[in-house]
Scaffold this active site. Structure first.
Site, PDB file in Angstrom:
ATOM      1  N   ASP A 179      -2.157   8.000 -12.584  1.00 60.07           N
ATOM      2  CA  ASP A 179      -2.357   8.815 -11.381  1.00 60.07           C
ATOM      3  C   ASP A 179      -3.769   9.412 -11.359  1.00 60.07           C
ATOM      4  O   ASP A 179      -4.354   9.672 -12.409  1.00 60.07           O
ATOM      5  CB  ASP A 179      -1.303   9.931 -11.382  1.00 60.07           C
ATOM      6  CG  ASP A 179      -1.143  10.558 -10.002  1.00 60.07           C
ATOM      7  OD1 ASP A 179      -1.725  10.040  -9.035  1.00 60.07           O
ATOM      8  OD2 ASP A 179      -0.439  11.573  -9.909  1.00 60.07           O
TER       9      ASP A 179
ATOM     10  N   ASN B 270       4.790   3.327  -2.338  1.00 60.52           N
ATOM     11  CA  ASN B 270       3.362   3.157  -2.012  1.00 60.52           C
ATOM     12  C   ASN B 270       3.130   2.407  -0.693  1.00 60.52           C
ATOM     13  O   ASN B 270       2.024   2.423  -0.150  1.00 60.52           O
ATOM     14  CB  ASN B 270       2.608   2.466  -3.149  1.00 60.52           C
ATOM     15  CG  ASN B 270       2.346   3.369  -4.339  1.00 60.52           C
ATOM     16  OD1 ASN B 270       2.244   2.927  -5.477  1.00 60.52           O
ATOM     17  ND2 ASN B 270       2.241   4.667  -4.107  1.00 60.52           N
TER      18      ASN B 270
HETATM   19  C1  FPP Z   1      -2.279   6.550  -8.334  1.00 65.19           C
HETATM   20  O1  FPP Z   1      -3.480   7.172  -7.976  1.00 65.19           O
HETATM   21  C2  FPP Z   1      -2.480   5.141  -8.585  1.00 65.19           C
HETATM   22  C3  FPP Z   1      -1.891   4.129  -7.889  1.00 65.19           C
HETATM   23  C4  FPP Z   1      -0.969   4.334  -6.759  1.00 65.19           C
HETATM   24  C5  FPP Z   1      -2.126   2.727  -8.186  1.00 65.19           C
HETATM   25  C6  FPP Z   1      -2.523   2.404  -9.603  1.00 65.19           C
HETATM   26  C7  FPP Z   1      -3.325   1.173  -9.552  1.00 65.19           C
HETATM   27  C8  FPP Z   1      -4.339   0.845 -10.390  1.00 65.19           C
HETATM   28  C9  FPP Z   1      -4.723   1.640 -11.567  1.00 65.19           C
HETATM   29  C10 FPP Z   1      -5.150  -0.346 -10.165  1.00 65.19           C
HETATM   30  C11 FPP Z   1      -4.423  -1.579  -9.793  1.00 65.19           C
HETATM   31  C12 FPP Z   1      -3.489  -2.055 -10.807  1.00 65.19           C
HETATM   32  C13 FPP Z   1      -3.654  -3.175 -11.515  1.00 65.19           C
HETATM   33  C14 FPP Z   1      -2.596  -3.619 -12.480  1.00 65.19           C
HETATM   34  C15 FPP Z   1      -4.864  -3.987 -11.403  1.00 65.19           C
HETATM   35  P1  FPP Z   1      -3.540   7.907  -6.579  1.00 65.19           P
HETATM   36  O2  FPP Z   1      -4.143   6.985  -5.593  1.00 65.19           O
HETATM   37  O3  FPP Z   1      -2.189   8.419  -6.201  1.00 65.19           O
HETATM   38  O4  FPP Z   1      -4.504   9.093  -6.907  1.00 65.19           O
HETATM   39  P2  FPP Z   1      -4.523  10.537  -6.227  1.00 65.19           P
HETATM   40  O5  FPP Z   1      -3.213  11.193  -6.576  1.00 65.19           O
HETATM   41  O6  FPP Z   1      -5.686  11.191  -6.870  1.00 65.19           O
HETATM   42  O7  FPP Z   1      -4.687  10.328  -4.769  1.00 65.19           O
END
Ligand code: FPP
Length: 247
Positions: free
Chosen positions: A30, A78
């Protein structure tokens, strides 16, 4: 080289008890969006940096000979994000696999997806499954990519596949064999970055007795040192599994 002021993760390795390593670590990655925002960049920039952070964690996993890592890459919730971000994440996952497969094979790592097929473009699903299949001969560390994954849906999908005989014979100990993670150990440790205190529908059945480690570090900044600190913290805990003194 380690200096007086900058501790390297290797300096911490002697503190590790190799006989008590977690077998399975689940990771809720996250904070990519906030990481990008701090840099005045679009959210996908944070996700790209997040994909890079996966590399370091996988590398240390191999170094420590861990059995299994599960990364929460895309949840069933998501899909509520803006279309541009969703498409960016789908593209990133595919690119990530294409780029990393030679190294994954070099390191003998087997990659699998856990999640539902529902809602995914069958062509895209076939493409990413074919990519992951290129690692299926490997016998070393396993990596689950939780993709289009939701813990509640996992339980519902499992129940819907059961025959009435199987339902009669269901126990707390055998239900796990109907989940996406059938045959795998439950996570000993779940790590969540960016200081949020939630499981967010991740491995709900499997996490019943997982230790939870939360760090304020945003996922793209999570490095080998951060990962090792999480494992050391885990090793300092007493796991009682509801009893009084298992250890
Ligand atoms: C949460 O951060 C993260 C995600 C919803 C996606 C995680 C994906 C990756 C790390 C990259 C893609 C994966 C692979 C396997 C290549 P957020 O967007 O919710 O962050 P925030 O809470 O700060 O908005």
């Amino acid at each position: 080289m380690a200096t007086k002021n900058k501790k390297e993760y290797k300096d911490l390795l002697p503190r590790l008890d190799y006989s008590r390593l977690p077998k399975h670590i689940g990771i809720i990655m996250d904070g990519n969006g906030r990481w990008a925002k701090k840099r005045l960049r679009p959210r996908i920039f944070g996700h790209r940096a997040g994909a890079e952070a996966i590399r370091a964690v996988v590398e240390l996993g191999v170094e420590l000979k861990l059995e299994l890592l599960t990364f929460y890459a895309f949840s069933t919730e998501n899909w509520n994000r803006p279309e541009e971000e969703i498409q960016g994440l789908l593209k990133l996952l595919k690119e990530f696999l294409i780029k990393e497969i030679p190294e994954l094979n070099e390191q003998n790592i087997k990659v699998d997806f856990i999640g539902t097929e529902t809602g995914l473009d069958p062509e895209y699903l076939a493409e990413i499954c074919a990519l992951a299949a290129q690692t299926h001969q490997n016998t070393g560390m396993k990596v689950n990519i939780a993709f289009n994954y939701g813990g509640r849906l996992e339980i519902i999908e499992a129940i819907k596949r059961l025959t009435s005989v199987q339902i009669q014979e269901l126990t707390v100990d055998n239900f796990g064999q109907y989940l996406y993670t059938a045959g795998q150990p439950n996570p000993d440790l779940i790590i969540r970055t960016s200081g949020e205190y939630r499981l967010s529908n991740f491995l709900l059945w499997q996490s019943a007795y997982s230790e939870i480690y939360i760090t304020d570090t945003l996922w793209p900044d999570f490095d080998k040192m951060a990962f090792l600190n999480a494992i050391l913290d885990f090793q300092g805990r007493k796991r009682r599994f509801g009893g009084l003194n298992n250890e």
